[in-house]
Design a protein around this motif. Structure first.
Motif, short mmCIF file in Angstrom:
data_model
loop_
_atom_site.label_atom_id
_atom_site.label_comp_id
_atom_site.label_asym_id
_atom_site.label_seq_id
_atom_site.Cartn_x
_atom_site.Cartn_y
_atom_site.Cartn_z
N GLY A 1 0.83 -1.22 0.00
CA GLY A 1 0.00 0.00 0.00
C GLY A 1 0.86 1.26 0.00
N GLY A 2 0.59 2.15 -0.94
CA GLY A 2 1.33 3.39 -1.00
C GLY A 2 2.43 3.39 -2.04
N ALA A 3 2.69 2.22 -2.65
CA ALA A 3 3.79 2.16 -3.62
C ALA A 3 3.38 1.56 -4.96
N VAL A 4 2.16 1.08 -5.02
CA VAL A 4 1.67 0.43 -6.24
C VAL A 4 0.32 1.06 -6.58
N PRO B 1 21.37 -9.85 10.81
CA PRO B 1 20.28 -9.58 11.77
C PRO B 1 19.51 -8.31 11.42
N ALA B 2 18.28 -8.26 11.93
CA ALA B 2 17.41 -7.10 11.66
C ALA B 2 16.65 -6.75 12.93
N LEU B 3 16.52 -5.48 13.16
CA LEU B 3 15.66 -5.02 14.26
C LEU B 3 14.46 -4.33 13.64
N MET B 4 13.32 -4.96 13.72
CA MET B 4 12.11 -4.32 13.20
C MET B 4 11.60 -3.37 14.27
N TYR B 5 11.60 -2.10 13.95
CA TYR B 5 11.29 -1.12 15.00
C TYR B 5 10.00 -0.36 14.73
N GLY B 6 9.31 -0.68 13.64
CA GLY B 6 8.06 0.02 13.38
C GLY B 6 7.06 -0.84 12.62
N LEU B 7 5.82 -0.69 12.96
CA LEU B 7 4.72 -1.37 12.26
C LEU B 7 3.65 -0.33 12.00
N ARG B 8 2.95 -0.48 10.88
CA ARG B 8 1.89 0.49 10.61
C ARG B 8 0.60 0.12 11.35
N THR C 1 6.47 1.65 4.44
CA THR C 1 6.68 1.41 5.88
C THR C 1 6.59 2.67 6.73
N SER C 2 7.10 3.78 6.20
CA SER C 2 7.19 4.97 7.05
C SER C 2 6.18 6.04 6.66
N ARG C 3 5.42 5.79 5.61
CA ARG C 3 4.41 6.76 5.17
C ARG C 3 3.03 6.17 5.35
N PRO C 4 2.08 6.99 5.76
CA PRO C 4 0.70 6.49 5.87
C PRO C 4 0.06 6.42 4.49
N THR C 5 -0.90 5.54 4.33
CA THR C 5 -1.58 5.40 3.04
C THR C 5 -3.08 5.31 3.25
N LEU C 6 -3.77 5.57 2.17
CA LEU C 6 -5.22 5.39 2.16
C LEU C 6 -5.52 4.53 0.93
N GLU C 7 -5.90 3.29 1.17
CA GLU C 7 -6.17 2.39 0.05
C GLU C 7 -7.64 1.98 0.03
N ILE C 8 -8.25 2.10 -1.13
CA ILE C 8 -9.61 1.62 -1.31
C ILE C 8 -9.49 0.12 -1.55
N ILE D 1 -12.37 1.11 2.87
CA ILE D 1 -11.07 1.76 2.82
C ILE D 1 -10.22 1.33 4.01
N ALA D 2 -8.96 1.04 3.75
CA ALA D 2 -8.02 0.72 4.82
C ALA D 2 -6.89 1.75 4.78
N CYS D 3 -6.78 2.55 5.84
CA CYS D 3 -5.64 3.46 5.97
C CYS D 3 -4.57 2.77 6.80
N ARG D 4 -3.35 2.71 6.29
CA ARG D 4 -2.23 2.22 7.09
C ARG D 4 -1.60 3.46 7.73
N LEU D 5 -1.42 3.42 9.02
CA LEU D 5 -0.97 4.60 9.75
C LEU D 5 0.43 4.41 10.30
N VAL D 6 1.14 5.52 10.45
CA VAL D 6 2.46 5.46 11.07
C VAL D 6 2.44 6.35 12.31
N ALA D 7 3.42 6.09 13.19
CA ALA D 7 3.50 6.87 14.42
C ALA D 7 3.60 8.35 14.06
#
Lengths: 458, 458
Positions: A219-222, B190-197, B295-302, B326-332
């Motif tokens: 979402g947001g890139a396609v 290794p990876a540290l996942m530090y954010g989720l929408r 990942t770091s930007r919010p979106t609005l998807e129909i 509609i599903a908006c993915r939100l970020v902090a």
């Protein structure tokens, strides 16, 4: 001459109505396969009725579906030839429990004949046979040459008639086509319907990625096909409700002042329409009245839209496809194929990165119009006025009856829609009926119309 | 100290892996009612395993759904308390025919342990029990205080856990929350996942007239709900792919230079993404990379749209209703309710004559973020580096794991997602497996992480 005709018809009235009731007793439901024997029986009944009236060269002609009944009388050299179109098939009668009397057991109550097909179209069609009978019995001849083309598939979209008309266009050739399968404006108020809208129907599909995508991960890139489709659909109209497709209005014949004036007599009360529909306001192309918008202006309506998960709840995906179906109602002299070309150009001109748009052309029907100052239209109007004491109003329908346009175009003759039905006669619904006052006035109007057509060639 | 721990774990390795295989043999499929007895058996197994490791106050706690397993060890006064979250439930194994070995009969091949739950999440969860066992057997104590909260409903959206966490927030109180249920960037990386929408999900309905209308008789004079909906949906984004709802971006925490720099290490090849998806171009908010957009930007998807006749062919109507989800993915630090307020204001500000628009709010999930310079994050990164010889990359997911945000918010503690899975380990799919190299490195990383946390309070 008209008085002799009227006297004859009056003397024979009971017998004629009894014949109509016989006609109505045949459940000629074209849509239902088990009524196939009734369809044959009804075509034969129609043929016999025309023969009894004095018509000649009776034929029951195959079409690939239900047959056409043909007949003619061509002994008026130098006079115009009129092709009478009508249909002997009827709509199904369901829901049966809503009929006050059985649909195929006609009865007369308060001057109205109840029964399926009474107004659509057996009652209006039989008027012509009786007018012919009256002329031949009282004068031995008709004022004009007459041909009949009576189909059995009008209620199933005249499936085989266009090909039939093409095939037999020489046989059916006429100077005027007349049919009585429409309505008057109200009791005592005749109407000449002189225009019907055409149709261009197509489907637009927007394809995105090769599968549905997780709206979180993509979402947001396609590009989302629903977003692209919304942009596209929104681009079809401007803020004034006008279709914004380049070239859409190019061939539209604008209303004449005379037509605009005539429309004022049939314009419905827009406040009533608004409140009947429970909307806060009507909405359409600016500068046109409700009646003008729905009959004399072309429209582009999105009839359906679909994309993404259609079940309950929100499934957070970017669907890989979205689609919409569109029906354009066209007015003379728009051409369905050209309109779809214009839409296709419109789509190609829009920037739609990340998706692929396709257009699938599905329906085509030409608009129909007979100019109101066409001499046959004037003759019809005069016949109405002489009979009803009122000049007819001029109406157009926003709907489409493609066969009317086909007859006029293929036979290259003006079509007159001489309606004797009344609003509220429940055509296609339970308790269909026909006001018998218009049986009498119908035969008189048709008789006067033919006399006037004959007089045009004196 | 770490060397003693490693030696112990190495000596016990075969025994520990055998225990993990026992764990994997229990088909604890939370979604399927007939596995209810397996769920209970698996919760009991988990409890016994924690007890055997040396944890105390073991409890199997009811939740209204599958129970939570609780345990603690709180004998490190003055040291931080770590809450370990994990889950003992697994995804269904279907389609079974695609598994090379039975899903609940674990086997080791080429250093990989195959079986449902091996990486998600039993394999990653059991690391913690074994680290505790190692510390207690070799040193008689843990460097930090530890609590376990192991749920049985992660694969069914953690249905009862938010209420459970609220109810027991005192009992679960901790200085840091840690969980291993995510992935590394690749082998040795290794990876540290530090954010989720987060998520705001709602449905928009546009109502027109009180019934579907004939597009011929009303087309062009009545607002079509699909037209109005298209206008509305199209208004949600500007031409640059940015959400055009006023206030939508107000609370968005912009990426720091450090984060942007870190993202370059994890940014996928956008050309490959594009070609994998079979689209001619990617499309999103201008000025941001694919990874930033997702990942770091919010979106609005129909996510879906619907209106009009959904069957075959074109039914020429103006439908009385059209709707979209509609599903908006939100970020902090966006707040779902505020975002839906903003959308509602946006809708009210649009001129929509002739239709009525309603918004039904359905889904809410807060975005999650743990700043990468948070001391516990630095400690985790150092533990990874000491173990793998590589500083972890910092990742965010565009998806939502609402429970992560709930734990952090309700317990008011930073959450560290210390993933040891690898991409391609087929979680939720046939042939799920876990690379056992990360079993060894996982226990080592966790051990080092706890020692570092303890050192922070020296």
């Amino acid at each position: 001459m008209i008085e002799t005709i009227k006297t004859y018809l009056n003397e024979q009235r009971d017998q004629h109505i009894e014949e109509l009731m016989q006609f109505l007793r045949i459940p000629s439901i074209s849509a239902v396969a088990e009524h196939q024997p009734d369809m044959i029986r009804c075509a034969e009944w129609t043929a016999q009725s025309l023969q009894k009236a004095g018509l000649e060269n009776i034929e029951i002609m195959p079409t690939g579906g239900h047959p056409v009944v043909y007949a003619d009388w061509l002994h008026a050299p130098g006079k115009p030839t009129v092709l009478v179109y009508g249909h002997y098939d009827v709509q199904p009668a369901e829901p049966l429990e809503l009929w006050n009397t059985p649909p195929f057991e006609p009865v007369i109550q308060d001057g109205k004949l109840f029964g399926r097909g009474s107004t659509d179209d057996k009652g209006q069609l039989l008027l012509y046979a009786k007018v012919i009978e009256a002329f031949l019995r009282t004068h031995g001849s008709l004022p004009v040459n007459v041909k009949f083309c009576i189909e059995g598939e009008e209620e199933i979209a005249s499936k085989h008639l266009p090909a039939f008309v093409e095939k037999y266009k020489d046989k059916l050739q006429a100077d005027t086509i007349v049919l009585s399968d429409t309505q008057m404006q109200g009791p005592g108020k005749p109407a000449l319907m002189y225009g019907l809208r055409g149709l261009a129907g197509f489907e637009i599909t927007v394809d995105g990625a090769n599968s549905d995508l997780h709206s979180g991960l993509f979402g947001g890139a396609v590009q989302n096909p629903i977003h692209a489709l919304s942009k596209l659909l929104n681009s079809f109209h401007d803020e004034d409700g006008r279709v914004a497709v380049k070239g859409f209005y190019d061939r539209v014949i604008e209303l004449s002042d005379k037509e605009r004036e005539a429309f004022k007599q049939v314009e419905p009360d827009s406040n009533k329409v608004r409140s009947d529909l429970h909307v806060d306001t009507l909405y359409g192309e600016k500068g046109f009245s409700f009646y003008e918008q729905t009959t004399s202006r072309p429209t582009l309506e999105i009839t359906s839209v679909s994309g993404g998960f259609q079940g309950e709840g929100i499934k957070p995906i970017i669907p890989n496809r979205a689609s919409a179906k569109i029906a354009c109602r066209l007015v003379a002299a728009q051409v369905p194929e050209e309109i779809m070309d214009a839409v296709e150009h419109h789509i190609r001109a829009l920037s739609m990165p990340g998706v692929k748009v396709t257009l699938d052309r599905q329906l085509r029907g030409n608009p129909f119009i007979t100019p109101i100052d066409e001499p046959v239209m004037v003759a019809a109007a005069e016949a109405y006025e002489d009979t009803y004491g009122a000049w007819p109003v001029y109406t157009r329908s926003g709907g489409s009856i493609p066969i009317v346009e086909v007859l006029g175009r293929v036979l290259d003759a003006p079509v007159v829609l001489l309606g004797f039905g009344l609003p509220g006669e429940n055509l296609h619904a339970p308790n269909e009926h026909f006001h018998l006052v218009n049986w009498d006035k119908g035969t008189e109007t048709i008789s006067r119309f033919w006399l006037k057509l004959a007089a045009m060639r004196e």
